[in-house]
Design a protein around this motif. Sequence first.
Motif, mmCIF file in Angstrom:
data_model
loop_
_atom_site.group_PDB
_atom_site.id
_atom_site.type_symbol
_atom_site.label_atom_id
_atom_site.label_comp_id
_atom_site.label_asym_id
_atom_site.label_seq_id
_atom_site.Cartn_x
_atom_site.Cartn_y
_atom_site.Cartn_z
ATOM 1 N N GLN A 23 0.646 -0.967 -0.326
ATOM 2 C CA GLN A 23 -0.269 -0.370 -0.238
ATOM 3 C C GLN A 23 1.016 1.105 0.128
ATOM 4 O OE1 GLN A 23 -0.361 -2.481 2.167
ATOM 5 N NE2 GLN A 23 -2.541 -3.453 2.086
ATOM 6 N N SER A 24 0.111 1.844 -1.107
ATOM 7 C CA SER A 24 1.726 2.963 -0.833
ATOM 8 C C SER A 24 0.300 5.072 -0.179
ATOM 9 C CB SER A 24 1.644 3.314 -2.230
ATOM 10 O OG SER A 24 0.623 4.038 -3.064
ATOM 11 N N GLY A 26 -1.747 6.989 -1.165
ATOM 12 C CA GLY A 26 -3.301 6.721 -1.454
ATOM 13 C C GLY A 26 -3.865 6.183 -0.292
ATOM 14 N N SER A 27 -3.606 4.819 -0.946
ATOM 15 C CA SER A 27 -4.257 3.550 0.319
ATOM 16 C C SER A 27 -3.743 3.230 1.598
ATOM 17 C CB SER A 27 -4.053 2.293 -1.286
ATOM 18 O OG SER A 27 -2.941 1.681 -0.721
ATOM 19 N N THR A 28 -2.642 4.279 2.212
ATOM 20 C CA THR A 28 -2.716 3.836 3.177
ATOM 21 C C THR A 28 -3.717 4.127 4.296
ATOM 22 O OG1 THR A 28 -0.237 4.072 2.787
ATOM 23 C CG2 THR A 28 -0.407 4.272 5.305
ATOM 24 N N LYS A 30 -6.496 3.542 4.259
ATOM 25 C CA LYS A 30 -7.630 2.628 4.583
ATOM 26 C C LYS A 30 -6.848 1.624 4.576
ATOM 27 C CE LYS A 30 -10.997 0.522 1.370
ATOM 28 N NZ LYS A 30 -11.301 0.372 0.268
ATOM 29 N N ALA A 31 -5.656 1.634 4.671
ATOM 30 C CA ALA A 31 -5.171 0.217 5.849
ATOM 31 C C ALA A 31 -5.088 0.643 6.609
ATOM 32 C CB ALA A 31 -3.392 -0.217 4.327
ATOM 33 N N SER A 34 -8.762 -0.512 8.422
ATOM 34 C CA SER A 34 -8.830 -1.912 8.899
ATOM 35 C C SER A 34 -7.327 -2.569 9.571
ATOM 36 C CB SER A 34 -8.951 -2.423 7.128
ATOM 37 O OG SER A 34 -9.294 -1.914 5.941
ATOM 38 N N GLU A 39 -8.196 7.329 11.125
ATOM 39 C CA GLU A 39 -7.571 8.077 10.474
ATOM 40 C C GLU A 39 -7.193 9.849 11.300
ATOM 41 O OE1 GLU A 39 -7.566 10.989 6.723
ATOM 42 O OE2 GLU A 39 -8.959 8.823 7.065
ATOM 43 N N GLY A 108 0.661 4.809 -10.047
ATOM 44 C CA GLY A 108 -0.861 4.606 -9.745
ATOM 45 C C GLY A 108 -1.154 4.340 -11.211
#
Length: 208
Positions: A23-24, A26-28, A30-31, A34, A39, A108
């Motif tokens: 995960q980079s 942008g997706s970190t 959300k990861a 989970s 945030e 991306g």
Amino acid sequence: MSSFTQQLEKMKTHPGFIAALDQSGGSTPKALTSYGIKEGAWSNEEEMFAIVHQMRTRIITSPSFTGERILGAILFENTMDRAIEGQSSADYLWNVKRVVPFLKVDKGLAAEENGVHLMKPMPDLSALVAKAKTKRIFGTKMRSVINQADSAGIKNIVSQQFEAAEQIIGAGLIPIIEPEVDIHCPEKAKGEALLKAALLEKLIITPC
């Protein structure tokens, strides 16, 4: 036998799967959500990446995370640059876990065109691959997405993937190409058939 040769043999012959730990930016968030970290638990990007590295370290150092079932692990560049228990992330994966280290190199997805998302330009690919080589990374991964069974778009995706793969091979690493047919593609079987044909056109088959 060199580490690279051992890793190549493992990838060719051993059963197992490749763990995606890449995960980079942008997706970190959300990861992390989970994973149970809301945030706002960090105040800047550096703190966010420090937290996600703690998460990845916990995963990788788990007794269940071993080369018995896991062939390789795909890392984000930031993870490659960090250490796990005193060793670089790639060295720890191989030396301790016998898991082959890969690096995500794409930047991306570009906007959809001809039913597909090509990868965004990678102007720093040569420098990144050279850096990965010094970090004892075995191979790379790069993803693009097929939304529609569009022949021209799929051929463009395959051409882009193979062009980057040739550059990566030339630098001494093993590329994973990942042109993914989206599960929601309305003509998924047709898209997969077009992708297979485009891939076979690019592969060099040496007669026996």
